[in-house]
Write a protein that holds these residues in place. Structure first.
Motif, PDB file in Angstrom:
ATOM      1  N   SER A  16       0.823  -1.131  -0.141  1.00 30.73           N
ATOM      2  CA  SER A  16      -0.019   0.026   0.101  1.00 30.73           C
ATOM      3  C   SER A  16       0.963   1.192   0.102  1.00 30.73           C
ATOM      4  CB  SER A  16      -0.981   0.008   1.244  1.00 30.73           C
ATOM      5  OG  SER A  16      -0.166   0.255   2.274  1.00 30.73           O
ATOM      6  N   ALA A  18      -0.023   5.262   1.349  1.00 31.18           N
ATOM      7  CA  ALA A  18      -1.112   6.112   1.915  1.00 31.18           C
ATOM      8  C   ALA A  18      -0.632   7.494   2.037  1.00 31.18           C
ATOM      9  CB  ALA A  18      -1.374   5.550   3.047  1.00 31.18           C
ATOM     10  N   TYR A  19      -1.321   8.547   1.729  1.00 29.68           N
ATOM     11  CA  TYR A  19      -1.123  10.047   1.836  1.00 29.68           C
ATOM     12  C   TYR A  19      -2.047  10.339   2.896  1.00 29.68           C
ATOM     13  CZ  TYR A  19      -0.520  14.884   0.899  1.00 29.68           C
ATOM     14  OH  TYR A  19      -0.298  16.352   0.898  1.00 29.68           O
ATOM     15  N   GLY A  21      -2.605   9.300   5.634  1.00 32.25           N
ATOM     16  CA  GLY A  21      -3.497   8.209   6.060  1.00 32.25           C
ATOM     17  C   GLY A  21      -4.452   7.499   5.166  1.00 32.25           C
ATOM     18  N   THR A  22      -4.591   8.154   4.013  1.00 29.09           N
ATOM     19  CA  THR A  22      -5.606   7.633   2.894  1.00 29.09           C
ATOM     20  C   THR A  22      -4.691   7.041   1.994  1.00 29.09           C
ATOM     21  OG1 THR A  22      -7.130   9.521   3.282  1.00 29.09           O
ATOM     22  CG2 THR A  22      -7.467   8.257   1.356  1.00 29.09           C
ATOM     23  N   ASN A  23      -5.174   5.611   1.590  1.00 24.94           N
ATOM     24  CA  ASN A  23      -4.517   4.728   0.679  1.00 24.94           C
ATOM     25  C   ASN A  23      -4.673   5.507  -0.761  1.00 24.94           C
ATOM     26  OD1 ASN A  23      -3.930   2.759   2.179  1.00 24.94           O
ATOM     27  ND2 ASN A  23      -5.678   1.594   2.083  1.00 24.94           N
ATOM     28  N   THR A  25      -4.471   5.080  -5.030  1.00 21.76           N
ATOM     29  CA  THR A  25      -4.734   4.115  -5.989  1.00 21.76           C
ATOM     30  C   THR A  25      -3.644   3.739  -7.045  1.00 21.76           C
ATOM     31  OG1 THR A  25      -7.224   5.037  -5.829  1.00 21.76           O
ATOM     32  CG2 THR A  25      -6.533   3.838  -7.827  1.00 21.76           C
ATOM     33  N   LEU A  44      -4.384   9.969  -5.853  1.00 24.15           N
ATOM     34  CA  LEU A  44      -5.324  10.438  -4.807  1.00 24.15           C
ATOM     35  C   LEU A  44      -5.900  11.674  -5.174  1.00 24.15           C
ATOM     36  CD1 LEU A  44      -6.495   9.662  -2.164  1.00 24.15           C
ATOM     37  CD2 LEU A  44      -4.683  10.898  -0.926  1.00 24.15           C
ATOM     38  N   PRO A  47      -6.790  15.350  -2.018  1.00 25.10           N
ATOM     39  CA  PRO A  47      -6.122  14.788  -0.868  1.00 25.10           C
ATOM     40  C   PRO A  47      -6.343  15.913   0.341  1.00 25.10           C
ATOM     41  CG  PRO A  47      -4.692  15.582  -2.489  1.00 25.10           C
ATOM     42  CD  PRO A  47      -6.002  15.689  -2.928  1.00 25.10           C
ATOM     43  N   ASN A  52       1.731  16.483   4.848  1.00 25.78           N
ATOM     44  CA  ASN A  52       1.585  15.233   5.257  1.00 25.78           C
ATOM     45  C   ASN A  52       2.452  14.226   4.765  1.00 25.78           C
ATOM     46  OD1 ASN A  52      -1.528  15.726   6.296  1.00 25.78           O
ATOM     47  ND2 ASN A  52      -1.425  16.723   4.024  1.00 25.78           N
TER      48      ASN A  52
END
Length: 70
Positions: A16, A18-19, A21-23, A25, A44, A47, A52
């Protein structure tokens, strides 16, 4: 939008990215025929703003290179 690339060694084991905390694609992945390294293109949409972290996780120890751009 955040876009990035990740390159690993000859094993396709990216788990994975993540940026904030969000995965992200995985839009595409290719194996370079010259050195057998895998390259992944990621995005993403919408974002989080501000400074971050980008966290990249692999299934095993590997050589890696990561870049990102907002």
């Amino acid at each position: 939008m955040v876009a990035g690339t990740v390159e690993s060694d000859a094993v396709d084991n990216l788990t994975s990215v993540a940026y904030a905390g969000t995965n992200m694609t995985v839009e595409n992945k290719v194996q370079n025929p010259d050195n057998n390294r895998w390259r992944y293109g990621l995005t993403l949409v919408a974002p989080a703003t501000g400074a971050n972290d980008v966290v990249t996780t692999f299934g095993a120890a590997t050589a890696r290179i990561a870049t990102a751009s907002a």
